[in-house]
Motif scaffolding. Structure first.
Motif, short mmCIF file in Angstrom:
data_model
loop_
_atom_site.label_atom_id
_atom_site.label_comp_id
_atom_site.label_asym_id
_atom_site.label_seq_id
_atom_site.Cartn_x
_atom_site.Cartn_y
_atom_site.Cartn_z
N ILE A 1 0.86 -1.26 -0.04
CA ILE A 1 -0.02 -0.01 0.01
C ILE A 1 0.85 1.32 0.04
CG2 ILE A 1 -1.73 1.32 1.37
CD1 ILE A 1 -2.53 -1.67 2.48
N TYR A 2 1.89 1.23 0.81
CA TYR A 2 2.88 2.29 0.83
C TYR A 2 3.49 2.60 -0.37
CZ TYR A 2 1.38 2.28 5.54
OH TYR A 2 0.91 2.44 6.98
N TYR A 3 3.91 1.45 -1.07
CA TYR A 3 5.09 1.52 -2.39
C TYR A 3 4.00 2.22 -3.65
CZ TYR A 3 8.25 -1.97 -0.06
OH TYR A 3 9.04 -2.42 0.71
N LYS A 4 2.86 2.03 -3.44
CA LYS A 4 2.07 2.58 -4.53
C LYS A 4 2.43 4.06 -5.01
CE LYS A 4 -3.01 2.23 -5.84
NZ LYS A 4 -2.51 1.97 -7.16
N GLY A 5 2.73 4.08 -6.33
CA GLY A 5 3.15 5.30 -6.66
C GLY A 5 4.39 6.08 -6.41
N ALA A 6 5.25 5.16 -5.87
CA ALA A 6 6.55 5.71 -5.47
C ALA A 6 7.43 5.73 -6.65
CB ALA A 6 7.28 4.83 -4.34
N LEU A 7 8.62 6.84 -6.77
CA LEU A 7 9.25 6.80 -8.06
C LEU A 7 10.78 6.82 -7.74
CD1 LEU A 7 7.51 10.14 -9.75
CD2 LEU A 7 7.41 7.65 -10.19
N GLY A 8 11.04 6.51 -6.46
CA GLY A 8 12.37 6.20 -5.90
C GLY A 8 12.36 5.92 -4.42
N CYS A 9 13.60 5.42 -3.88
CA CYS A 9 13.50 4.86 -2.58
C CYS A 9 14.86 5.07 -1.99
CB CYS A 9 13.20 3.22 -2.64
SG CYS A 9 13.13 2.61 -0.85
N VAL A 10 15.03 5.27 -0.55
CA VAL A 10 16.22 5.16 -0.03
C VAL A 10 16.24 4.06 0.95
CG1 VAL A 10 17.44 6.21 2.10
CG2 VAL A 10 16.28 7.89 0.31
N VAL A 11 17.27 3.01 0.66
CA VAL A 11 17.21 1.77 1.62
C VAL A 11 18.47 2.06 2.68
CG1 VAL A 11 17.57 -0.61 1.57
CG2 VAL A 11 16.42 0.23 -0.25
N MET A 12 18.10 2.01 4.00
CA MET A 12 19.14 2.61 4.82
C MET A 12 19.33 1.56 5.90
SD MET A 12 18.68 5.71 7.37
CE MET A 12 18.46 6.78 5.76
N PHE A 13 20.75 1.27 6.21
CA PHE A 13 21.04 0.68 7.32
C PHE A 13 22.02 1.33 8.20
CE2 PHE A 13 25.21 -0.62 6.13
CZ PHE A 13 25.44 -0.40 4.71
N ASP A 14 22.36 0.41 9.32
CA ASP A 14 23.31 1.32 10.30
C ASP A 14 24.67 0.51 10.17
OD1 ASP A 14 24.63 1.44 12.82
OD2 ASP A 14 22.80 1.28 13.91
N VAL A 15 25.67 1.11 9.95
CA VAL A 15 27.11 0.32 9.79
C VAL A 15 27.67 -0.34 11.07
CG1 VAL A 15 28.00 1.96 8.01
CG2 VAL A 15 28.32 2.71 10.15
N THR A 16 26.88 -0.07 12.21
CA THR A 16 27.34 -0.99 13.49
C THR A 16 26.28 -2.18 13.63
OG1 THR A 16 25.99 0.48 14.74
CG2 THR A 16 27.99 1.24 14.44
N SER A 17 25.48 -2.31 12.64
CA SER A 17 24.67 -3.52 12.82
C SER A 17 24.55 -4.25 11.48
CB SER A 17 23.13 -3.09 13.03
OG SER A 17 22.32 -3.91 12.76
N SER A 18 25.16 -5.58 11.48
CA SER A 18 25.42 -6.43 10.19
C SER A 18 24.08 -6.87 10.05
CB SER A 18 26.40 -7.62 10.44
OG SER A 18 26.25 -8.16 11.70
N ALA A 19 23.13 -7.07 10.79
CA ALA A 19 21.70 -7.50 10.73
C ALA A 19 20.89 -6.49 10.02
CB ALA A 19 20.98 -7.78 12.30
N SER A 20 21.04 -5.32 10.36
CA SER A 20 20.36 -4.32 9.31
C SER A 20 20.87 -4.18 8.09
CB SER A 20 20.50 -2.91 10.10
OG SER A 20 21.64 -2.44 10.10
N PHE A 21 22.17 -4.53 7.80
CA PHE A 21 22.88 -4.53 6.22
C PHE A 21 22.55 -5.67 5.58
CE2 PHE A 21 26.71 -5.78 3.62
CZ PHE A 21 26.28 -4.77 2.59
N LEU A 22 22.34 -6.97 6.41
CA LEU A 22 21.65 -8.03 5.78
C LEU A 22 20.28 -7.97 5.29
CD1 LEU A 22 23.20 -10.85 8.04
CD2 LEU A 22 24.04 -10.38 5.43
N SER A 23 19.45 -7.10 5.94
CA SER A 23 17.88 -6.88 5.51
C SER A 23 17.73 -6.21 4.44
CB SER A 23 17.34 -6.09 6.89
OG SER A 23 17.32 -7.11 8.22
N CYS A 24 18.89 -5.48 4.05
CA CYS A 24 18.69 -4.68 2.85
C CYS A 24 18.64 -5.70 1.70
CB CYS A 24 20.09 -3.71 2.57
SG CYS A 24 20.18 -2.51 3.91
#
Ligand code: GDP
Length: 174
Positions: free
Chosen positions: A74-97
């Motif tokens: 629902i939130y993606y609808k109509g989006a033209l670009g995206c920021v995918v963010m992670f935290d360099v101190t969390s490898s789990a957040s990097f893997l989630s990307c």
């Protein structure tokens, strides 16, 4: 004066700095209180792109919590670009990307069916407890079809405006 309206998503795990990023970019503020994002917030920033063009950015800050993932379509609808963010101190957040990018590729297509342009942002590069190397970010970014990647620090206001400019350039294919 031409005005372009761009809906931009900001995704990534909880606590990586998405809310802080949007707040910094839109209001120029940084606040160190942790507030869990619930659902979605959207903020607006107007860029004077050229003498003849204005860009109205709608930034949708999507909650990273797993329990909200079923709502993403629902939130993606109509989006033209995206920021995918992670935290360099969390490898789990990097893997989630990887999962975030796959979810976007499956559900956030442009009207012509192409994937929306995504920029990969490595946040909190002010911290010394870094566990994700520039080399692995670069490799991952290239392998997964990001337009580019950047190291940022929302806290130190490093590369925040630059990152958004690169994304907008990617959307306009400059
Ligand atoms: P969100 O859950 O992804 O929206 O993350 P928040 O914006 O709520 O940020 C989570 C925590 O990380 C907060 O305590 C922020 O102050 C902190 N934070 C955000 N960006 C940075 C940064 O660049 N450097 C540091 N050191 N902390 C940050």
């Amino acid at each position: 004066m031409t005005e372009h309206l761009l809906k931009i998503l900001v995704v990534g795990d909880g606590n990586v700095g998405k809310t802080s990023f949007v707040r910094r970019y839109v209001n120029g503020q940084f606040n160190s209180d942790y507030k869990m994002t619930v659902g979605v917030d959207f903020s607006v920033k107007v860029l004077h792109w050229s003498d003849k063009e204005k860009v109205r950015l709608q930034l949708w800050d999507i909650a990273g919590q797993e329990r909200f993932i079923s709502m993403t379509r629902i939130y993606y609808k109509g989006a033209l670009g995206c920021v995918v963010m992670f935290d360099v101190t969390s490898s789990a957040s990097f893997l989630s990307c990887r999962r975030w990018k796959q979810d976007l590729d499956n559900k956030a297509m442009l009207p012509n069916g192409d994937a929306i342009p995504c920029i990969l942002l490595a946040n909190k590069c002010d911290l010394t407890e870094r566990v994700v190397s520039a080399e692995s970010i670069g490799r991952f970014s290239e392998a997964n079809g990001f337009i580019t990647w950047m190291e940022i620090s929302v806290k130190d206001n490093k590369n925040v405006g630059e990152a958004m400019r690169r994304l907008v350039e990617g959307i306009f294919l400059i």
